[in-house]
Structures are given as C-alpha cells and as structure tokens.
Design an enzyme around this catalytic site. Structure first.
Site, PDB file in Angstrom:
ATOM      1  N   ASP A 296       3.721  17.183 -18.820  1.00  0.00           N
ATOM      2  CA  ASP A 296       2.268  16.546 -18.103  1.00  0.00           C
ATOM      3  C   ASP A 296       2.679  15.391 -16.993  1.00  0.00           C
ATOM      4  O   ASP A 296       3.659  14.814 -17.171  1.00  0.00           O
ATOM      5  CB  ASP A 296       1.371  16.055 -18.977  1.00  0.00           C
ATOM      6  CG  ASP A 296       0.529  16.671 -18.731  1.00  0.00           C
ATOM      7  OD1 ASP A 296      -0.404  16.890 -17.310  1.00  0.00           O
ATOM      8  OD2 ASP A 296      -0.557  16.980 -19.619  1.00  0.00           O
TER       9      ASP A 296
HETATM   10  C1  BGC Z   1      -3.599  17.054 -17.479  1.00  0.00           C
HETATM   11  C2  BGC Z   1      -2.321  18.563 -17.187  1.00  0.00           C
HETATM   12  C3  BGC Z   1      -2.844  19.021 -16.074  1.00  0.00           C
HETATM   13  C4  BGC Z   1      -1.702  18.376 -14.935  1.00  0.00           C
HETATM   14  C5  BGC Z   1      -1.518  18.512 -13.777  1.00  0.00           C
HETATM   15  C6  BGC Z   1      -2.734  16.255 -15.917  1.00  0.00           C
HETATM   16  O1  BGC Z   1      -3.424  15.612 -16.411  1.00  0.00           O
HETATM   17  O2  BGC Z   1      -2.930  16.731 -18.436  1.00  0.00           O
HETATM   18  O3  BGC Z   1      -3.089  19.408 -17.927  1.00  0.00           O
HETATM   19  O4  BGC Z   1      -2.694  20.022 -15.594  1.00  0.00           O
HETATM   20  O5  BGC Z   1      -2.343  16.830 -15.195  1.00  0.00           O
HETATM   21  O6  BGC Z   1      -3.421  18.356 -12.902  1.00  0.00           O
END
Ligand code: BGC
Length: 720
Positions: A296
């Site tokens: 993530d």
């Molecule tokens: C979130 C994810 C997301 C990623 C990319 C993160 O902060 O937890 O769900 O896909 O950002 O934007």
C-alpha cells in the site's frame, strides 16, 4: 423475485453460477494465442538483458496525477522512466497523458519495457456506482459484476490497465471510515462479491482492451484495526482470522485476481508488508496465488515507524516476505542494490519479483501493444455513456435501504398509508446541507469522477418533477457546527461551501421553506469524506446542527422523509423513534439524484438489505450478527438479566440488523424444502422456498438463509 441464494456451509465456499455479461466493444491482442511457455521464454530473454538496476526499477511504483493519499510525493518521474527505474505509475488520468508517458517508457528507456498504469477505480470511473458498502446491499452479484465491468470499460478507455480494487476487508466496526469501501461484515457474502468484482474487471483473461487487472486489498485484516482507528494495530486469533476475515481475499485469488495489495496493519506482531507467513505461506503456498503483490501507499517506509528497522532493513524484509512492488516508498529503488550486494536479499528473490511484474505486463498484452489501452477514439465512445449511466441509476436504487416507512395521514379524513413512495405534486421542500451538493454525490474514492457532472439531489429532483411539482430548497444548517471539523470532513474538493450565516438564520430560512411545503425531504448525514480513508469517527450520530434541524422540521407537523447520506452505519436511535420514513441512500454515485427520485416517487422499489449491523450506540461496537453464544446468553425475549452477558444501559440487539431492509411491498415465504436431511463435511444440499409478492407493488426480495452448527468441537456463531 429471488435475486440470490445464500448457501452457507462452514468454511466451504461455493461458487454460484451467475450470468456473465458480454460487452461488444474490445478486441483480442496477439498474446491470446500464446502459451505459458511462450511467456516464460519471452521473459527469460528479456531478463537476460536486464541490469540489476533495471530489475529493481520494475518493482518501483511512484505516484503521479491529480491526487496523493499519503505523506510522500514523487518527482522527476520522466528521468526515472528513462533510466528504467519505474515499473508503473498510478492516478494519472487521461488517455493522451498516459500515451505520452508510455511513449517515454517504450521509446526512451534502454529496453522499452511498458509501464502499468494503475488507479483507484473503486466504484466506477466517470460513471460512478454506489460506494462499495452500498453496492453490497444489493446482494446482487450480476449488478455488482456489471458495475465492475463498466468501470473497466471506462478506465481502460482512458489508458488505465490496473485498478486497486476490490477492497474486500471484512469489518465489524463502523467507527472505521473505510467500511464504506468494503462489503460489510459477512465473509461469505464478501467472498461472493470479491469474485464478482474480479470477474467484472478482468473479464475472461485480461486479453481484451477493455479488461484490466484487478488488485484485491488490503491483505490482510485491515478492517479489524483496534477501536476503528485507521491504520491501527490488529491482533486476532488464527481461528477468527480464517473463519471470519480471510475468505474474501481467498475468493479473489480463486477468481484469478492478478495482484494483491498488502495492508498497512500488522498481523501477529509483524506488519503485513513484511509478513512472510502471510505473503508467501498463505497467499502463495496455501492458496496458489501466482500474480504479484504490491504494497500500500508508503507501506514499506511506514515500517520504520512500526519499529522494525531502517529503510534498507524494511525494504529487504518486504521483498524477502514475498512483496514484489513498492508503492511510493522508493525503498526498493533506494536500497535493494545494496542489500543484494550485502547478501541480505538474494538475486533469486529479486528475479522472482521482477518476473512477476513482467508476467503481469505480458498477460495484459502490453509487450504486444504498449498502447493497447491508449486508443484516442475510445474515451468519447466508451466513457460516461447513456447506457453506463442508466445502469448506474438502476443499480444505485437497488442499493438503497428503506429503514423505516410508517403509515401517515397525508390528507385529513383519508386512511393512513405508508409515507413512501409519494406522488410528485404540490410543493416539495428539500432541505439539508447535503441537498444541493454535486461534489458529495459520488462518495469517497471517486478519483476519476467529473464532480460537476453529478447532479445534486435538488437538481435531479427538479429535473424529474418539472411540470408536476415545485421543488423548494434551503440549506438548513452547515454540515457540523465545528468549522474545523467540517473542513477535515470535506477535503479533496468536496467543500460544502460553509455558510457564514448563524445556525438560527439557516434554520429560520429552512422553516419558512418547510412551512410552504406539502412534504419535507431532509437530506442529511455524512459528507462523502466523513467516511473513507483516514475518516474514523467515535461519535456516529448525525452531526449536531443537522440533528437539530431535523427536530425542528418534524415540529412543523409536515411529513418528513429522512434521505440519509452515509458511508457507514450510523446510530439512528432517535431518528428511528421520531422520523416517519428513513431511506438510506449511502453515496449512490453519479446518477444518485435520479435514483433517489426513482425510489421516493415509486418508479422503483428499493430492495436493499443491510450488510452491516447498525448499532444502537457506539458502546455496542463491535456488533455483528454472527456472534458466538457465550456461556451466559440472555434468555429469549429478555434484554437484561443479572450475571448474563449484557449491558445495564442498552440491550444487545442492533437497531437495524444485518440483512434488514423494508420494501414498498410484502413477501410471504413458503415452507423450506431441503434436498436431503443430512449432509457430510463436503456434501451439498439445496434449499428451496417459494416466495410470493403479497403486496401491491412490484419488488424484488433478497432471500437469506442462515445456518447454525449446534454442536461442534469448537464454538460456532449463533447464525452464519
Ligand atoms: C490506500 C489504498 C489505495 C492507495 C493508492 C492508500 O492510501 O490505502 O487503498 O489503493 O492509497 O491510492
């Protein structure tokens, strides 16, 4: 109509045959005819040419584009692409921009390896569908798959090859803002939805130019953060993990999901991003996952704060655990070379990760045609089309949950009848801070939405009632009395344009409008950014000034319908007692305004059923239907007994349970007919029931079947 059959069986997940949607657009690329051996050979040849740095470069996923979600922002992207230091990019919008960047990778880097272009396409692209929690309340796998298919068609038309969806984290804590992004509290339903979403995005095998790669997230247990606080510690038994939380991730893997995103939280004392047991033993060893794992956002560098080492150490731990791609931290590009040289990461491990990224690109057909998703003619043809918007409107109405619908007397002297639906005539007051906000209609994670194209409720209703009724509007209150809280809850261009008038002035205006009306629609609840990422709440009431507004509107004596916007279960104990009709519309997407009109005026019958329990108060959380019995359960019908498992101040029951939702019509159920009376561990039985619409409205019913294992070697829930 029986929309769906729930066939529960302890820990045995069964696939239901569902109709698969076929879309005419799209074509196959040359890789359709190629075998896995062809792929291996192609990648062997390519990897033989790659330097250590180029291999590490494939594992790097910087962010670009219009939004950032974390602490870091990447820069110098073009120079890095040229050096082969980038494997993919995300949240860049627009086919022309993406084509241009892809061209840099293909023409300016030494080996010309194409990039992946990812995006958080979570519940639609420009045509927005309800937030996932709302979608799950349809219990309609065909509709859910259709929504993902349309999202894939639109995203791919705009250059996107990879979506960070589905989010399948089970959660039983509505304080956590991200419950809006998932499918609620039930693992079986969550697993079915996970599969449907993967099918919708990836289509048959990601070969067509309108099929994109899905990414199931957030692996694992992200929805179980302590106290509902985002990114917080998770600690649970293996038994609970596998009975209640893992099924949807596993189902996505079974459906062939191309990638998996690691979660921010720790599992068993080790951050998921560095957890080899999770990423290798379970995911690959036990479940046979053969795609790639991405972290993530800044998941690697955040492990420094988790307290397990410096950037080099945590990067090495991540790749050694089985993580292949580094989103935003730049820990892999920054430190892996050193770790390989120092023997902390083997060349074999690095090669494996690199191969997995190249395989994904190969499977997507990007080596055959790096511009597969860059057809400049497609956006106009495929994005925000009438057909897509019609589907979004239909599915939005299916997601609405009718929480209450009392009989009221609208015309003196006539018999009382349910307040909803009503004929659009006379003066209809639409009041509330969410009544006239376009930007709040699509809900959280609407990265690609053109917010100005999402009509507000007032605008939609005006359009639908032209020539029949007058729509009167007043804001009535701000979102929350505390201006700084309102600011925190209306970020990313979602301002509700805070009104500088006093609460009393806003209220007075609303009451003047209300008094001129025949019926009042109170459009209240959460702004779209009060749920979603980093939006945990400890108080789940409708915010203060809005609740006061509602009370004052009720005092007018006019019939009041609460149209509730929310991204999570709220505590509606007062509202349930006092408001005659409550329609929970979540955040219904770009066509939500029309869909709400369809439901209010009875053009459709909202048949959604809750997929998360609504508590009576925050103290009951976590509250979920599939709980265990304890050794001291309450006797049937009692709400308190001394020395039993209960509270002094509230009963154990939710306000609205899992599976709850009213309808404009009524259904009767015949006797249940089982195909057999015994079943062994791997056996199957079929349950059939005749469901009859006994009311006066057409409608659909979600038939729910629950089971209970009465005696087991370990304890089982009272209902599953
Ligand atoms: C979130 C994810 C997301 C990623 C990319 C993160 O902060 O937890 O769900 O896909 O950002 O934007």
């Amino acid at each position: 109509m029986n929309r769906d059959k729930s066939n529960y069986n302890n820990m045995i997940y069964k696939k239901l045959s569902l109709s698969v949607l076929l879309f005419a657009a799209g074509f196959l690329t040359a890789s359709a005819q190629k075998s896995p051996q062809d792929m291996d050979r192609f990648i062997d040849v390519l990897m033989n040419k790659m330097t250590l740095e180029e291999k590490i470069g494939q594992l790097n996923l910087p962010v670009t584009g219009e939004i950032t979600t974390g602490q870091a922002k990447s820069s110098d992207i073009a120079a890095k692409i040229k050096k082969g230091e980038v494997g993919g990019l995300f949240n860049l919008k627009g086919v022309e921009k993406i084509r241009e960047v892809q061209k840099q990778a293909v023409e300016d880097s030494r080996l010309g390896i194409p990039l992946l272009f990812g995006m958080d396409v979570i519940h639609g692209y420009e045509t927005m569908f309800p937030i996932p929690l709302g979608l799950s309340c349809t219990w309609d796998m065909t509709a859910i798959e259709e929504s993902a298919r349309i999202a894939a068609v639109e995203a791919s038309a705009d250059g996107i090859s990879w979506t960070f969806s589905p989010m399948v984290d089970i959660s039983r804590d509505p304080r956590w803002g991200r419950v809006s992004e998932g499918s609620g509290e039930d693992p079986f339903l969550g697993a079915m939805i996970a599969e449907a979403m993967v099918r919708g995005y990836q289509g048959k095998n990601m070969e067509r130019n309108d099929e994109i790669m899905a990414c199931v997230k957030h692996f694992a247990l992200y929805g179980a953060g302590e106290a509902g606080r985002d990114y917080n510690t998770v600690d649970m038994s293996r038994q609970r993990m596998f009975n209640d939380y893992m099924l949807p991730y596993e189902a996505a893997v079974e459906a062939g999901v191309g990638s998996v995103m690691a979660s921010f939280n720790e599992v068993d004392g080790i951050p998921a991003t560095a957890n080899k047991w999770l990423m290798t033993d379970i995911l690959r060893g036990q479940w046979g996952f053969n795609g790639f794992v991405v972290t993530d956002y800044t998941g690697i560098s955040e492990m420094i704060d988790h307290g397990i080492g410096d950037l080099q150490t945590v990067s090495a731990r991540a790749i050694n655990a089985g993580v292949d791609m580094d989103m935003v931290s730049e820990g892999f590009v920054g430190t892996l070379k050193k770790s390989v040289q120092e023997g902390k990461v083997s060349m074999a491990t690095l090669n494996t990760a690199c191969r997995r990224i190249l395989e994904a690109k190969y499977k997507l057909g990007l080596f055959d045609n790096p511009y597969k998703y860059c057809d400049p003619k497609r956006p106009a043809r495929d994005i925000f089309t009438k057909a897509h918007r019609d589907a979004a409107r239909r599915i939005a109405a299916e997601s609405f949950v009718l929480l209450k619908n009392d009989d009221v007397t609208l015309i003196p002297g006539t018999p009382a009848e349910p307040l909803l639906p009503f004929n659009p005539k006379g003066n209809i007051a639409v009041i509330g801070p969410l009544a006239d906000s376009r930007t709040n209609m699509p809900g959280t994670w609407s990265v690609a939405a053109v917010l100005d194209r999402c009509p507000s409720l007032v605008e939609g209703l005006k359009e639908m009632t032209t020539g029949k009724a007058n729509i009167l509007y007043a804001k009535g209150s701000n979102l929350i009395s505390d201006a700084s809280y309102e600011e925190r809850a209306t970020m990313f261009g979602r301002s509700l344009n805070r009104d500088n008038r006093t609460d009393q002035q806003l209220l007075d205006e609303a009451l003047t409008v209300a008094n001129q009306s025949d019926i009042i629609i109170a459009a209240l609840g959460e702004s779209s950014e009060m749920s979603g990422e980093s939006s945990s709440r400890t108080d789940l009431n409708i915010p203060d000034v809005q609740q006061n507004l509602l009370k004052e509107l009720l005092k007018t004596g006019k019939p009041v319908v609460l149209v509730l916007f929310t991204g999570r279960p709220l505590t509606l104990t007062w509202e349930q007692e006092h408001v005659p009709a409550i329609l929970n519309v979540w955040f219904g997407g770009s066509e939500a305004a029309y869909a709400i009109g369809d439901a209010l005026f009875g053009y459709v019958n909202p048949g959604g059923k809750l997929t998360m329990s609504f508590p009576k108060n925050v103290g009951q959380i976590p509250l979920y239907y599939a709980h265990k019995n304890t050794g001291r359960p309450l006797a049937q019908g009692k709400w308190f007994e001394k020395f039993r498992s209960n509270y002094l101040d509230v009963d154990n029951e939710p306000l609205y349970p899992f599976g709850y939702g009213l309808s404009y019509t009524t259904f009767s159920y015949g006797d249940i007919d089982l195909s057999r009376s015994t079943i062994d561990m791997t056996g199957e039985l079929t349950a059939a029931v005749m469901v009859t619409n006994t009311g006066t409205w057409p409608g659909s019913e979600v038939v729910q079947l629950y089971i209970r294992d009465l005696v087991g070697s370990t304890t089982r829930p009272v209902k599953e």
